[in-house]
Each structure stands twice: as C-alpha cells, then as structure tokens.
Design a protein around this motif. Structure first.
Motif, mmCIF file in Angstrom:
data_model
loop_
_atom_site.group_PDB
_atom_site.id
_atom_site.type_symbol
_atom_site.label_atom_id
_atom_site.label_comp_id
_atom_site.label_asym_id
_atom_site.label_seq_id
_atom_site.Cartn_x
_atom_site.Cartn_y
_atom_site.Cartn_z
ATOM 1 N N ILE A 125 22.689 118.741 -63.657
ATOM 2 C CA ILE A 125 21.957 117.373 -63.870
ATOM 3 C C ILE A 125 21.420 117.016 -62.480
ATOM 4 C CG2 ILE A 125 22.383 114.955 -64.254
ATOM 5 C CD1 ILE A 125 24.772 115.843 -66.150
ATOM 6 N N PHE A 126 20.249 116.756 -62.324
ATOM 7 C CA PHE A 126 19.693 116.503 -60.976
ATOM 8 C C PHE A 126 18.732 115.371 -60.987
ATOM 9 C CE2 PHE A 126 16.620 119.014 -63.330
ATOM 10 C CZ PHE A 126 15.470 118.463 -63.351
ATOM 11 N N TYR A 127 18.680 114.776 -59.828
ATOM 12 C CA TYR A 127 17.804 113.377 -59.431
ATOM 13 C C TYR A 127 16.582 113.739 -58.613
ATOM 14 C CZ TYR A 127 16.228 109.067 -58.226
ATOM 15 O OH TYR A 127 15.292 107.915 -57.810
ATOM 16 N N ARG A 128 15.393 113.526 -58.602
ATOM 17 C CA ARG A 128 14.695 113.743 -57.602
ATOM 18 C C ARG A 128 14.032 112.421 -57.314
ATOM 19 N NH1 ARG A 128 12.361 118.555 -60.844
ATOM 20 N NH2 ARG A 128 12.840 120.717 -59.400
ATOM 21 N N HIS A 129 13.742 112.245 -55.979
ATOM 22 C CA HIS A 129 12.965 111.003 -55.394
ATOM 23 C C HIS A 129 11.877 111.587 -54.393
ATOM 24 C CE1 HIS A 129 12.462 106.961 -54.283
ATOM 25 N NE2 HIS A 129 12.409 107.649 -52.928
ATOM 26 N N ASP A 130 10.772 111.184 -54.718
ATOM 27 C CA ASP A 130 9.370 111.641 -54.018
ATOM 28 C C ASP A 130 9.300 110.692 -52.762
ATOM 29 O OD1 ASP A 130 8.818 113.854 -55.563
ATOM 30 O OD2 ASP A 130 7.848 112.411 -57.092
ATOM 31 N N ILE A 131 9.447 111.156 -51.623
ATOM 32 C CA ILE A 131 9.124 110.527 -50.538
ATOM 33 C C ILE A 131 7.925 110.430 -49.859
ATOM 34 C CG2 ILE A 131 11.723 110.276 -49.869
ATOM 35 C CD1 ILE A 131 10.987 112.343 -47.558
ATOM 36 N N SER A 132 7.007 111.506 -50.348
ATOM 37 C CA SER A 132 5.692 111.890 -50.023
ATOM 38 C C SER A 132 4.987 112.560 -51.093
ATOM 39 C CB SER A 132 5.508 112.117 -48.432
ATOM 40 O OG SER A 132 5.906 113.671 -48.482
ATOM 41 N N ALA A 133 3.742 113.017 -51.038
ATOM 42 C CA ALA A 133 3.115 113.801 -51.755
ATOM 43 C C ALA A 133 3.669 115.290 -51.687
ATOM 44 C CB ALA A 133 1.471 113.959 -51.458
ATOM 45 N N PRO A 134 3.878 115.817 -50.506
ATOM 46 C CA PRO A 134 4.522 117.196 -50.377
ATOM 47 C C PRO A 134 6.132 117.245 -50.470
ATOM 48 C CG PRO A 134 3.943 116.647 -48.444
ATOM 49 C CD PRO A 134 3.528 115.655 -49.329
ATOM 50 N N ILE A 135 6.682 116.033 -50.281
ATOM 51 C CA ILE A 135 8.050 116.235 -49.969
ATOM 52 C C ILE A 135 8.960 115.473 -50.886
ATOM 53 C CG2 ILE A 135 10.074 115.610 -48.285
ATOM 54 C CD1 ILE A 135 8.144 117.846 -47.043
ATOM 55 N N THR A 136 10.113 116.079 -51.736
ATOM 56 C CA THR A 136 10.775 115.539 -52.395
ATOM 57 C C THR A 136 12.274 115.766 -51.983
ATOM 58 O OG1 THR A 136 9.104 116.117 -54.185
ATOM 59 C CG2 THR A 136 11.383 115.647 -54.883
ATOM 60 N N LEU A 137 13.062 114.585 -52.175
ATOM 61 C CA LEU A 137 14.622 114.824 -52.005
ATOM 62 C C LEU A 137 15.237 115.254 -53.391
ATOM 63 C CD1 LEU A 137 15.109 112.054 -49.495
ATOM 64 C CD2 LEU A 137 14.890 114.565 -49.111
ATOM 65 N N LYS A 138 16.132 115.828 -53.413
ATOM 66 C CA LYS A 138 16.774 116.242 -54.722
ATOM 67 C C LYS A 138 18.359 116.228 -54.621
ATOM 68 C CE LYS A 138 17.292 120.051 -58.219
ATOM 69 N NZ LYS A 138 16.722 121.516 -58.502
ATOM 70 N N ALA A 139 19.089 115.744 -55.729
ATOM 71 C CA ALA A 139 20.459 115.763 -55.638
ATOM 72 C C ALA A 139 20.924 116.222 -56.962
ATOM 73 C CB ALA A 139 21.178 114.290 -55.502
ATOM 74 N N ALA A 140 21.831 117.161 -57.025
ATOM 75 C CA ALA A 140 22.035 117.899 -58.327
ATOM 76 C C ALA A 140 23.811 118.273 -58.421
ATOM 77 C CB ALA A 140 21.433 119.332 -58.202
ATOM 78 N N PHE A 141 24.115 118.185 -59.624
ATOM 79 C CA PHE A 141 25.439 118.581 -59.910
ATOM 80 C C PHE A 141 25.467 119.805 -60.951
ATOM 81 C CE2 PHE A 141 29.296 118.193 -62.416
ATOM 82 C CZ PHE A 141 30.463 118.137 -61.643
ATOM 83 N N MET A 142 25.973 120.798 -60.758
ATOM 84 C CA MET A 142 26.074 121.976 -61.413
ATOM 85 C C MET A 142 27.352 122.488 -61.919
ATOM 86 S SD MET A 142 24.659 125.759 -60.761
ATOM 87 C CE MET A 142 25.850 126.229 -59.442
ATOM 88 N N GLY A 143 27.571 122.901 -63.174
ATOM 89 C CA GLY A 143 29.089 123.428 -63.751
ATOM 90 C C GLY A 143 28.538 124.724 -64.329
ATOM 91 N N SER A 144 29.452 125.681 -63.844
ATOM 92 C CA SER A 144 29.356 127.025 -64.409
ATOM 93 C C SER A 144 30.819 127.679 -64.874
ATOM 94 C CB SER A 144 28.373 127.825 -63.484
ATOM 95 O OG SER A 144 28.292 129.338 -64.106
ATOM 96 N N HIS A 145 30.692 128.661 -65.814
ATOM 97 C CA HIS A 145 31.865 129.452 -66.165
ATOM 98 C C HIS A 145 31.405 130.873 -66.386
ATOM 99 C CE1 HIS A 145 35.989 130.421 -67.352
ATOM 100 N NE2 HIS A 145 35.440 130.895 -68.662
ATOM 101 N N ARG A 146 32.058 131.540 -65.692
ATOM 102 C CA ARG A 146 31.456 133.093 -66.043
ATOM 103 C C ARG A 146 32.978 134.051 -66.320
ATOM 104 N NH1 ARG A 146 26.198 133.372 -65.754
ATOM 105 N NH2 ARG A 146 25.159 131.526 -64.339
#
Length: 201
Positions: free
Chosen positions: A3-24
């Motif tokens: 699950i992730f959230y992106r926030h554009d602060i300019s045309a080329p630059i994006t901030l991203k926060a993400a939460f990942m779960g995995s089982h292997r």
C-alpha cells in the motif's frame, strides 16, 4: 502486497510512503539444477520460512512530465527512486522436518532504490511497473551469517557457520511489482480579492 501514497511536490519530483508485507518459503531442494554441479544445497538441505513487514519513505524522479495535458490520454513516464526503509522480519529454519532455529523477530534498516514506469489509463487511474533491490545492513535475513545459526552448523558437523556463509557481503532482497493507483487532484482557488485603497479613501 504493498500500500503506497505519492505526493507530487513538482513536475519531476514525487515523495512516496509505502507499507509492504511479504511471506516466503525458501527450500534448498528447489534450487537443484541437473545441468550444474550444485552440491551445496543438497548438503545443507534446509527450508526457510520468512515473513517481512517493510515501511519505506523515498523520493522519485520522473524523467518525463507525467501531468502534461498535451500528451493525454497517453501520459507515460519512466522514473528512478531511492529511499530508506525499516524492516521487521521473522524467520524459521528447518532441516529434514526438524526445527533448527525457531521463529525469531528482528528489526533492521534497508536502502531501497530502483526504476519504474507510470502509465495513465485515464485522468485518475494509473498503471505502474516497478523493480527495486533493497540493500541491508545485516547478514542474518536467511540465517546464513558467519557467526550465526550455531545449531545448524553443529548439525552439519562444521562447528561454526563459516562453512556455508559468505562473509564478504550483506543480504539483499528484491521487489518487483505491478500497481494500480488513483490520482486526487487539488484545485487551487484564486486568492481573496482585496480592493486597494484609492485617492479618495
């Protein structure tokens, strides 16, 4: 699953926060290749169950103007990303059905980076493809470290785990993902009109 959230602060630059779960589940016998001589996995003959929870913060650099309306509806942009992540993982090691190392909960830090591409399916819906390795600061993700897993080392008759661990590098894990995201647009209202003072005021 991520699950992730992106926030554009300019045309080329994006901030991203993400939460990942995995089982292997990793099994040495699954690495057998009849075309090569790989006795190491047959000799060790272990199975590793690994669960991971990762929270990451990062920055993305978009190589094209993803929000350029002139290109719509076919907006696309490759991007590069780098960040930092906190990883919680627990693992269990078994050999021939016997538990050699029980579930052990650990925290560590990793450095995610990689490349991806964004494609606009419509004004709001976007399709993404991303590939990124994670560099870790531990060598114990898979119980194969130079000074760890003493029970398995004793069972294999080595006395220590140096016989099957690589002391020259740390562990890594990789993320390959296909994503679907929804864009929320912010409409900036014009500033409140203020009547300037005139000569007669």
């Amino acid at each position: 699953m991520t699950i992730f959230y992106r926030h554009d602060i300019s045309a080329p630059i994006t901030l991203k926060a993400a939460f990942m779960g995995s089982h292997r589940i990793f099994e040495d016998k699954a690495f057998k290749d009849e075309s090569q001589n790989l006795p190491h996995h047959d000799w060790r003959d272990t199975e590793l169950k690994l669960s991971m929870l990762e929270f990451s913060l990062g920055i993305e650099y978009n190589f094209l103007d993803y929000y350029d309306d002139i290109r719509k509806p076919h907006r696309v942009s490759p991007y590069f990303f780098i960040g930092a992540a906190v990883l919680n993982f627990n693992h269990q090691l078994t050999r021939q059905g016997d538990v050699m190392e029980p579930f052990d909960n650990k925290f560590t830090v990793s450095i995610p980076f990689g490349v991806g591409v964004k494609y606009a399916l419509s004004k709001h819906w976007n399709l993404g493809l991303e590939f990124g390795p994670r560099f870790m600061f531990t060598d114990n993700l898979d119980y194969l470290q130079e000074s760890g897993s003493a029970l398995l080392a004793a069972d294999l008759g080595t006395g220590n785990s140096k016989a099957y661990a690589n002391p020259f590098d740390k562990d890594m894990y990789f993320y390959n993902g296909i994503s679907l995201s929804y864009t929320l647009y912010r409409l900036n209202c014009p500033p409140v009109y203020k009547r300037k003072a005139g000569i007669l005021d």
